[in-house]
Design a protein around this motif. Structure first.
Motif, PDB file in Angstrom:
ATOM      1  N   THR A 244       0.819  -1.217   0.000  1.00 32.36           N
ATOM      2  CA  THR A 244       0.000   0.000   0.000  1.00 32.36           C
ATOM      3  C   THR A 244       0.852   1.266   0.000  1.00 32.36           C
ATOM      4  OG1 THR A 244      -0.152  -0.273   2.401  1.00 32.36           O
ATOM      5  CG2 THR A 244      -2.039  -0.996   1.079  1.00 32.36           C
ATOM      6  N   LYS A 245       0.293   2.282  -0.673  1.00 29.99           N
ATOM      7  CA  LYS A 245       0.917   3.602  -0.707  1.00 29.99           C
ATOM      8  C   LYS A 245      -0.025   4.585  -0.006  1.00 29.99           C
ATOM      9  CE  LYS A 245       2.533   2.796  -5.452  1.00 29.99           C
ATOM     10  NZ  LYS A 245       1.471   2.003  -5.994  1.00 29.99           N
ATOM     11  N   LEU A 246       0.506   5.731   0.350  1.00 31.89           N
ATOM     12  CA  LEU A 246      -0.324   6.743   1.003  1.00 31.89           C
ATOM     13  C   LEU A 246      -1.537   7.097   0.138  1.00 31.89           C
ATOM     14  CD1 LEU A 246       2.404   9.204   2.370  1.00 31.89           C
ATOM     15  CD2 LEU A 246       1.152   7.461   3.652  1.00 31.89           C
ATOM     16  N   GLU A 247      -1.308   7.167  -1.173  1.00 35.03           N
ATOM     17  CA  GLU A 247      -2.376   7.570  -2.089  1.00 35.03           C
ATOM     18  C   GLU A 247      -3.436   6.499  -2.309  1.00 35.03           C
ATOM     19  OE1 GLU A 247       0.930   7.689  -2.633  1.00 35.03           O
ATOM     20  OE2 GLU A 247       1.426   7.044  -4.680  1.00 35.03           O
ATOM     21  N   ASP A 248      -3.256   5.337  -1.723  1.00 33.35           N
ATOM     22  CA  ASP A 248      -4.300   4.306  -1.775  1.00 33.35           C
ATOM     23  C   ASP A 248      -5.393   4.557  -0.732  1.00 33.35           C
ATOM     24  OD1 ASP A 248      -1.818   1.756  -2.373  1.00 33.35           O
ATOM     25  OD2 ASP A 248      -3.039   2.874  -3.829  1.00 33.35           O
ATOM     26  N   SER A 249      -5.176   5.523   0.140  1.00 38.83           N
ATOM     27  CA  SER A 249      -6.198   5.857   1.140  1.00 38.83           C
ATOM     28  C   SER A 249      -7.459   6.331   0.423  1.00 38.83           C
ATOM     29  CB  SER A 249      -5.691   6.962   2.071  1.00 38.83           C
ATOM     30  OG  SER A 249      -4.602   6.518   2.838  1.00 38.83           O
ATOM     31  N   ALA A 250      -8.557   5.654   0.671  1.00 40.95           N
ATOM     32  CA  ALA A 250      -9.805   5.937  -0.044  1.00 40.95           C
ATOM     33  C   ALA A 250     -10.903   5.065   0.536  1.00 40.95           C
ATOM     34  CB  ALA A 250      -9.654   5.627  -1.535  1.00 40.95           C
ATOM     35  N   MET A 251     -12.115   5.321   0.071  1.00 38.12           N
ATOM     36  CA  MET A 251     -13.245   4.427   0.330  1.00 38.12           C
ATOM     37  C   MET A 251     -13.309   3.470  -0.857  1.00 38.12           C
ATOM     38  SD  MET A 251     -15.750   3.831   2.466  1.00 38.12           S
ATOM     39  CE  MET A 251     -16.979   4.927   3.144  1.00 38.12           C
ATOM     40  N   TYR A 252     -13.353   2.189  -0.590  1.00 36.69           N
ATOM     41  CA  TYR A 252     -13.420   1.183  -1.642  1.00 36.69           C
ATOM     42  C   TYR A 252     -14.805   0.540  -1.633  1.00 36.69           C
ATOM     43  CZ  TYR A 252      -8.443   1.677  -2.359  1.00 36.69           C
ATOM     44  OH  TYR A 252      -7.203   2.193  -2.653  1.00 36.69           O
ATOM     45  N   PHE A 253     -15.460   0.597  -2.790  1.00 36.62           N
ATOM     46  CA  PHE A 253     -16.799   0.046  -2.922  1.00 36.62           C
ATOM     47  C   PHE A 253     -16.770  -1.200  -3.798  1.00 36.62           C
ATOM     48  CE2 PHE A 253     -19.111   3.415  -0.955  1.00 36.62           C
ATOM     49  CZ  PHE A 253     -18.495   4.601  -1.315  1.00 36.62           C
ATOM     50  N   CYS A 254     -17.452  -2.212  -3.351  1.00 32.63           N
ATOM     51  CA  CYS A 254     -17.704  -3.403  -4.158  1.00 32.63           C
ATOM     52  C   CYS A 254     -19.113  -3.279  -4.732  1.00 32.63           C
ATOM     53  CB  CYS A 254     -17.596  -4.635  -3.269  1.00 32.63           C
ATOM     54  SG  CYS A 254     -18.042  -6.188  -4.035  1.00 32.63           S
ATOM     55  N   ALA A 255     -19.331  -3.830  -5.906  1.00 39.64           N
ATOM     56  CA  ALA A 255     -20.664  -3.851  -6.496  1.00 39.64           C
ATOM     57  C   ALA A 255     -20.845  -5.168  -7.229  1.00 39.64           C
ATOM     58  CB  ALA A 255     -20.862  -2.675  -7.452  1.00 39.64           C
ATOM     59  N   SER A 256     -22.109  -5.540  -7.424  1.00 37.71           N
ATOM     60  CA  SER A 256     -22.385  -6.743  -8.198  1.00 37.71           C
ATOM     61  C   SER A 256     -23.615  -6.516  -9.063  1.00 37.71           C
ATOM     62  CB  SER A 256     -22.585  -7.964  -7.289  1.00 37.71           C
ATOM     63  OG  SER A 256     -23.777  -7.878  -6.530  1.00 37.71           O
ATOM     64  N   SER A 257     -23.724  -7.308 -10.128  1.00 34.73           N
ATOM     65  CA  SER A 257     -24.884  -7.207 -10.998  1.00 34.73           C
ATOM     66  C   SER A 257     -25.193  -8.572 -11.588  1.00 34.73           C
ATOM     67  CB  SER A 257     -24.665  -6.176 -12.106  1.00 34.73           C
ATOM     68  OG  SER A 257     -23.630  -6.579 -12.975  1.00 34.73           O
TER      69      SER A 257
ATOM     70  N   LYS B 264     -28.075  -4.411 -16.551  1.00 30.74           N
ATOM     71  CA  LYS B 264     -27.116  -4.808 -15.507  1.00 30.74           C
ATOM     72  C   LYS B 264     -26.975  -3.702 -14.479  1.00 30.74           C
ATOM     73  CE  LYS B 264     -23.515  -6.295 -17.961  1.00 30.74           C
ATOM     74  NZ  LYS B 264     -23.969  -6.244 -19.359  1.00 30.74           N
ATOM     75  N   THR B 265     -27.989  -3.513 -13.694  1.00 30.53           N
ATOM     76  CA  THR B 265     -27.906  -2.544 -12.613  1.00 30.53           C
ATOM     77  C   THR B 265     -26.892  -3.008 -11.585  1.00 30.53           C
ATOM     78  OG1 THR B 265     -30.206  -1.883 -12.891  1.00 30.53           O
ATOM     79  CG2 THR B 265     -29.189  -1.420 -10.764  1.00 30.53           C
ATOM     80  N   GLN B 266     -25.995  -2.132 -11.203  1.00 26.17           N
ATOM     81  CA  GLN B 266     -24.969  -2.468 -10.220  1.00 26.17           C
ATOM     82  C   GLN B 266     -25.454  -2.083  -8.827  1.00 26.17           C
ATOM     83  OE1 GLN B 266     -20.957  -1.263 -11.313  1.00 26.17           O
ATOM     84  NE2 GLN B 266     -21.457  -1.511 -13.480  1.00 26.17           N
ATOM     85  N   TYR B 267     -25.354  -3.042  -7.915  1.00 23.37           N
ATOM     86  CA  TYR B 267     -25.735  -2.833  -6.519  1.00 23.37           C
ATOM     87  C   TYR B 267     -24.467  -2.725  -5.693  1.00 23.37           C
ATOM     88  CZ  TYR B 267     -30.382  -4.112  -8.074  1.00 23.37           C
ATOM     89  OH  TYR B 267     -31.589  -4.129  -8.735  1.00 23.37           O
TER      90      TYR B 267
END
Lengths: 114, 108
Positions: free
Chosen positions: A82-95, A101-104
């Protein structure tokens, strides 16, 4: 109503460490996705996954990133170093497969790299 | 390359007033457009997609290919509509390209 779930909700790690973010997609869905949102910025596509292989990936999804469906229910995103710039909110989705193909989306994992 | 623009970061209206959240897109193919909403501390939820032409929670959006727009409208805003709204464009491979989002506040 079935929902996408993600664990953990928050993760703090040191720079250079490996992290694995976990997602459980909706059970009859066969397309899976990862997105991320750096604080104050837009939601960005990382990767899509179908039939046990990557369908598409963005320029962000470099060799530090990998995805896996280790069993019939989980979908994981691994960041190798990991790098400092990887700091984020990570979202998973599926369809679903076929039709619109609506993504949830899942609730997200907030990753902080120190 | 595909791009989605939401020109207003913040939008504030009074309850009962009409609201319009703007979205413009740039894409060489046939666009599939969506509006997602994120209420405080909740996940991104699909509000509507242009292909279904539904009205959800009183919101509608019309795809205007000439103006490359997909503006979201509601004739009478409610306080519970306060949320972050994202316009998104689906391109090949089902990738969603999001706009920057508009934070809507409906005041009593």
């Amino acid at each position: 109503e079935p929902e996408v779930t993600q664990t953990p909700s928050h993760q703090v790690t040191q720079m250079g460490q490996e992290v694995i973010l976990r997602c459980v997609p909706i059970s009859n869905h066969l397309y899976f996705y990862w997105y991320r949102q750096i604080l104050g910025q837009k939601v960005e596509f990382l990767v899509s996954f179908y039939n046990n292989e990557i369908s598409e990936k963005s320029e962000i999804f470099d060799d530090q990133f990998s995805v896996e469906r280790p069993d019939g229910s989980n979908f994981t995103l691994k960041i190798r170093s990991t790098k400092l710039e990887d700091s984020a909110m990570y979202f998973c989705a599926s369809s679903e497969v076929g039709g619109p193909k609506t993504q949830y989306f899942g609730p997200g994992t907030r990753l902080l790299v120190l | 390359a595909q791009r989605v623009t939401q020109p207003e970061k913040l939008l504030s209206v009074f309850k009962g007033a009409p609201v319009e959240l703007k979205c413009n897109y740039s894409y060489s193919g046939s666009p599939e457009l969506f509006w997602y909403v994120q209420y405080s501390r909740q996940r991104l939820q699909l509000l509507l997609r242009h292909i279904s032409r539904e009205s959800i929670k009183g919101f509608t959006a019309d795809l205007n290919k000439g103006e490359t727009s997909f503006h979201l409208k509601k004739p009478f805003a409610q306080e519970e509509d306060s949320a972050m709204y994202y316009c998104a464009l689906e391109t090949s491979g089902s990738r969603l390209t999001f706009g920057e989002g508009t934070q809507l506040t409906v005041n009593p």
